[in-house]
Design a protein around this motif. Structure first.
Motif, PDB file in Angstrom:
ATOM      1  N   THR A   1     -51.593 113.722 -57.118  1.00 14.74           N
ATOM      2  CA  THR A   1     -52.628 113.541 -56.105  1.00 14.74           C
ATOM      3  C   THR A   1     -53.990 113.675 -56.781  1.00 14.74           C
ATOM      4  OG1 THR A   1     -52.896 115.888 -55.525  1.00 14.74           O
ATOM      5  CG2 THR A   1     -51.080 114.681 -54.447  1.00 14.74           C
ATOM      6  N   PRO A   2     -55.062 113.309 -56.083  1.00  8.08           N
ATOM      7  CA  PRO A   2     -56.393 113.452 -56.685  1.00  8.08           C
ATOM      8  C   PRO A   2     -56.723 114.881 -57.113  1.00  8.08           C
ATOM      9  CG  PRO A   2     -56.512 111.962 -54.825  1.00  8.08           C
ATOM     10  CD  PRO A   2     -55.119 112.539 -54.820  1.00  8.08           C
TER      11      PRO A   2
ATOM     12  N   SER B   1     -55.572  89.635 -65.574  1.00  8.80           N
ATOM     13  CA  SER B   1     -55.570  91.092 -65.429  1.00  8.80           C
ATOM     14  C   SER B   1     -56.496  91.546 -64.309  1.00  8.80           C
ATOM     15  CB  SER B   1     -55.970  91.754 -66.750  1.00  8.80           C
ATOM     16  OG  SER B   1     -54.950  91.581 -67.718  1.00  8.80           O
ATOM     17  N   ARG B   2     -57.672  90.920 -64.202  1.00  6.76           N
ATOM     18  CA  ARG B   2     -58.580  91.273 -63.098  1.00  6.76           C
ATOM     19  C   ARG B   2     -57.929  90.942 -61.759  1.00  6.76           C
ATOM     20  NH1 ARG B   2     -62.361  89.492 -66.900  1.00  6.76           N
ATOM     21  NH2 ARG B   2     -62.251  87.345 -66.157  1.00  6.76           N
ATOM     22  N   CYS B   3     -57.254  89.821 -61.710  1.00 10.16           N
ATOM     23  CA  CYS B   3     -56.544  89.412 -60.500  1.00 10.16           C
ATOM     24  C   CYS B   3     -55.453  90.433 -60.160  1.00 10.16           C
ATOM     25  CB  CYS B   3     -55.946  88.033 -60.738  1.00 10.16           C
ATOM     26  SG  CYS B   3     -55.342  87.208 -59.265  1.00 10.16           S
ATOM     27  N   TYR B   4     -54.709  90.826 -61.168  1.00 10.55           N
ATOM     28  CA  TYR B   4     -53.611  91.789 -60.993  1.00 10.55           C
ATOM     29  C   TYR B   4     -54.125  93.129 -60.462  1.00 10.55           C
ATOM     30  CZ  TYR B   4     -50.208  95.298 -62.567  1.00 10.55           C
ATOM     31  OH  TYR B   4     -49.355  96.378 -62.637  1.00 10.55           O
ATOM     32  N   PHE B   5     -55.160  93.667 -61.098  1.00  9.70           N
ATOM     33  CA  PHE B   5     -55.659  94.979 -60.681  1.00  9.70           C
ATOM     34  C   PHE B   5     -56.379  94.919 -59.330  1.00  9.70           C
ATOM     35  CE2 PHE B   5     -55.299  96.036 -65.302  1.00  9.70           C
ATOM     36  CZ  PHE B   5     -54.406  97.104 -65.147  1.00  9.70           C
ATOM     37  N   SER B   6     -56.812  93.711 -58.923  1.00  7.07           N
ATOM     38  CA  SER B   6     -57.418  93.588 -57.591  1.00  7.07           C
ATOM     39  C   SER B   6     -56.381  93.807 -56.490  1.00  7.07           C
ATOM     40  CB  SER B   6     -58.060  92.202 -57.430  1.00  7.07           C
ATOM     41  OG  SER B   6     -57.080  91.184 -57.245  1.00  7.07           O
ATOM     42  N   ALA B   7     -55.086  93.778 -56.850  1.00  9.02           N
ATOM     43  CA  ALA B   7     -54.018  93.970 -55.861  1.00  9.02           C
ATOM     44  C   ALA B   7     -53.715  95.441 -55.592  1.00  9.02           C
ATOM     45  CB  ALA B   7     -52.746  93.266 -56.340  1.00  9.02           C
ATOM     46  N   PHE B   8     -54.229  96.340 -56.426  1.00  5.96           N
ATOM     47  CA  PHE B   8     -53.868  97.751 -56.286  1.00  5.96           C
ATOM     48  C   PHE B   8     -54.221  98.352 -54.921  1.00  5.96           C
ATOM     49  CE2 PHE B   8     -52.754  99.867 -60.530  1.00  5.96           C
ATOM     50  CZ  PHE B   8     -52.049  98.755 -60.951  1.00  5.96           C
ATOM     51  N   PRO B   9     -55.347  97.954 -54.275  1.00  2.00           N
ATOM     52  CA  PRO B   9     -55.620  98.520 -52.942  1.00  2.00           C
ATOM     53  C   PRO B   9     -54.538  98.206 -51.913  1.00  2.00           C
ATOM     54  CG  PRO B   9     -57.609  97.554 -53.861  1.00  2.00           C
ATOM     55  CD  PRO B   9     -56.483  97.158 -54.768  1.00  2.00           C
ATOM     56  N   TYR B  10     -53.758  97.141 -52.148  1.00  2.00           N
ATOM     57  CA  TYR B  10     -52.666  96.806 -51.226  1.00  2.00           C
ATOM     58  C   TYR B  10     -51.396  97.613 -51.528  1.00  2.00           C
ATOM     59  CZ  TYR B  10     -55.637  92.723 -50.427  1.00  2.00           C
ATOM     60  OH  TYR B  10     -56.696  91.885 -50.137  1.00  2.00           O
ATOM     61  N   ILE B  11     -51.371  98.289 -52.689  1.00  2.00           N
ATOM     62  CA  ILE B  11     -50.182  99.013 -53.127  1.00  2.00           C
ATOM     63  C   ILE B  11     -50.326 100.514 -52.938  1.00  2.00           C
ATOM     64  CG2 ILE B  11     -48.704  99.503 -55.130  1.00  2.00           C
ATOM     65  CD1 ILE B  11     -49.447  96.758 -56.238  1.00  2.00           C
TER      66      ILE B  11
ATOM     67  N   GLN C   1     -55.313 103.881 -49.955  1.00  2.00           N
ATOM     68  CA  GLN C   1     -56.754 103.947 -50.179  1.00  2.00           C
ATOM     69  C   GLN C   1     -57.416 105.126 -49.464  1.00  2.00           C
ATOM     70  OE1 GLN C   1     -57.751 102.279 -52.891  1.00  2.00           O
ATOM     71  NE2 GLN C   1     -59.217 100.906 -51.929  1.00  2.00           N
ATOM     72  N   SER C   2     -56.729 105.691 -48.502  1.00  3.70           N
ATOM     73  CA  SER C   2     -57.296 106.872 -47.836  1.00  3.70           C
ATOM     74  C   SER C   2     -57.171 108.113 -48.714  1.00  3.70           C
ATOM     75  CB  SER C   2     -56.590 107.112 -46.493  1.00  3.70           C
ATOM     76  OG  SER C   2     -55.237 107.491 -46.687  1.00  3.70           O
ATOM     77  N   ILE C   3     -56.311 108.028 -49.745  1.00  3.12           N
ATOM     78  CA  ILE C   3     -56.111 109.159 -50.664  1.00  3.12           C
ATOM     79  C   ILE C   3     -56.773 108.891 -52.012  1.00  3.12           C
ATOM     80  CG2 ILE C   3     -54.376 110.520 -51.911  1.00  3.12           C
ATOM     81  CD1 ILE C   3     -52.447 109.985 -49.618  1.00  3.12           C
ATOM     82  N   TRP C   4     -56.581 107.666 -52.518  1.00  3.69           N
ATOM     83  CA  TRP C   4     -57.059 107.326 -53.846  1.00  3.69           C
ATOM     84  C   TRP C   4     -58.272 106.402 -53.779  1.00  3.69           C
ATOM     85  CZ3 TRP C   4     -54.991 109.818 -57.897  1.00  3.69           C
ATOM     86  CH2 TRP C   4     -53.729 110.406 -57.722  1.00  3.69           C
ATOM     87  N   HIS C   5     -59.216 106.622 -54.684  1.00  2.00           N
ATOM     88  CA  HIS C   5     -60.395 105.771 -54.788  1.00  2.00           C
ATOM     89  C   HIS C   5     -60.175 104.802 -55.934  1.00  2.00           C
ATOM     90  CE1 HIS C   5     -64.567 104.561 -54.579  1.00  2.00           C
ATOM     91  NE2 HIS C   5     -64.710 104.800 -55.872  1.00  2.00           N
ATOM     92  N   TRP C   6     -60.094 103.512 -55.628  1.00  2.00           N
ATOM     93  CA  TRP C   6     -59.839 102.503 -56.662  1.00  2.00           C
ATOM     94  C   TRP C   6     -60.883 101.410 -56.585  1.00  2.00           C
ATOM     95  CZ3 TRP C   6     -56.992 101.710 -60.928  1.00  2.00           C
ATOM     96  CH2 TRP C   6     -56.872 100.407 -61.404  1.00  2.00           C
ATOM     97  N   GLU C   7     -61.615 101.222 -57.677  1.00  3.66           N
ATOM     98  CA  GLU C   7     -62.610 100.155 -57.744  1.00  3.66           C
ATOM     99  C   GLU C   7     -62.329  99.221 -58.915  1.00  3.66           C
ATOM    100  OE1 GLU C   7     -66.440 101.951 -57.869  1.00  3.66           O
ATOM    101  OE2 GLU C   7     -66.469 102.396 -55.720  1.00  3.66           O
ATOM    102  N   GLY C   8     -61.086  99.156 -59.347  1.00  6.03           N
ATOM    103  CA  GLY C   8     -60.725  98.283 -60.455  1.00  6.03           C
ATOM    104  C   GLY C   8     -60.430  99.063 -61.720  1.00  6.03           C
TER     105      GLY C   8
END
Length: 322
Positions: free
Chosen positions: A257-258, A159-169, A172-179
């Motif tokens: 959107t945010p 699951s940690r591996c999976y959610f680490s892929a979200f910045p590629y999906i 990131q200029s709109i959404w802030h994702w840190e896991g």
């Protein structure tokens, strides 16, 4: 046999010439011989006729009454059969708990890998393919482990591996994702995921009732009497294909959107208007047939898979290899 779900507000079910007719807004939605139906699941917003209730009682079949969240409120009919099924379910899970834990976690990891491969192809990003391959390796290692803590460790790593892929999906200029974070979620996407999983729980509960399973007895999450363990066990394979796919879609399409979120009580929550938009989009999504669900809607797919799961529990104890 199958189940009939009487969940939508204003829907009704009655007996007519040996058939169950489900109607809403003057239209007949379902017409099926009574003999082909094992269970009926009824919500507080729907209505079932007394002749149909008595027909089920006379034939030793069950009617499950659920609240708006899908929690079982009561049962009519076939009480002795219900006890027998409860004991059967308990015995199967006790004898095969490692098998079933591997099965649901393997299905979950398969869906995680699959969704990343879809986006890898769509975005032409090799990083997503690499992460999908790592999750596949975790899945392949499941048969080497039997201890619950080891299996939970593999699930957590995948699951940690999976959610680490979200910045590629996501953008990131709109959404802030840190896991992934929760209780409470600290950003908009985590808020969408958590809210989605809450609604998924409702649909899993309804499907469990339709399959004649007891939500209290599971095989992976603890059977401690404080929660319905089987609900959380069976949520695992549906998180990615149903909820994550929907969340990533509405985020990437700009439907949310945010600005649709606010910081409150130490976390991040959807604003009221955004929540209304979610319900409209989500319910429409749940009822839309899709190729990825074998031509079924997500709601139908969940019920089909869990009814099939129940069939194997009560008839064979395990699912044959596909």
């Amino acid at each position: 046999m199958s189940a009939v779900y009487l969940i939508s507000p204003g829907s009704t079910a009655c007996k007519e010439h040996g058939r169950i007719l489900v109607r809403k807004d003057g239209k007949t939605l379902v017409s099926i011989p009574i003999g082909q139906v094992e269970n009926i699941v009824v919500s507080s917003h729907a209505h079932i006729s007394m002749p149909l209730i008595f027909s089920f009682l006379e034939n030793g079949r069950q009617i499950f009454f659920v609240d708006g969240f899908g929690r079982l409120q009561g049962t009519l009919g076939a009480e002795s059969l219900s006890i027998e099924r409860l004991e059967n379910q308990k015995a199967v899970f006790e004898a095969n708990h490692v098998y079933w834990t591997r099965y649901v976690l393997g299905e979950k990891m398969k869906e995680q890998s699959h969704i990343l491969k879809i986006y890898a192809k769509r975005k032409k990003d090799a990083s997503l393919s690499d992460i999908a391959s790592r999750i596949h390796m975790y899945r392949r290692s499941l048969p080497k482990h039997e201890k619950p803590e080891e299996l939970r460790g593999l699930e957590g790593s995948a699951s940690r591996c999976y959610f680490s892929a979200f910045p590629y999906i996501i953008d990131q200029s709109i959404w802030h994702w840190e896991g992934r974070n929760r209780r409470p979620p600290r950003d908009g996407i985590n808020a969408l995921l958590s809210f989605g999983y809450t609604l998924l729980e409702r649909d899993i509960r309804i499907a469990i009732a339709g399959a004649g399973l007891d939500a209290r007895l599971g095989f992976f999450h603890s059977n401690n009497g404080r929660k319905d363990s089987l609900v959380y066990d069976l949520m695992e394979p549906f998180r990615q294909p149903v909820i994550d796919r929907f969340v990533l879609r509405v985020v990437n399409l700009g439907i949310f959107t945010p600005d649709d979120f606010e910081k409150k009580d130490g976390g991040c929550k959807m604003k009221l208007e955004a929540k209304k938009r979610w319900f409209h989009r989500y319910e429409e999504y749940l009822d839309t047939p899709m190729q990825e669900f074998q031509g079924q809607s997500p709601k139908q797919y969940i019920r089909f898979r869990i009814e099939k799961f129940g069939m194997f529990i009560f008839e064979q104890g395990i699912v044959p290899e596909e």
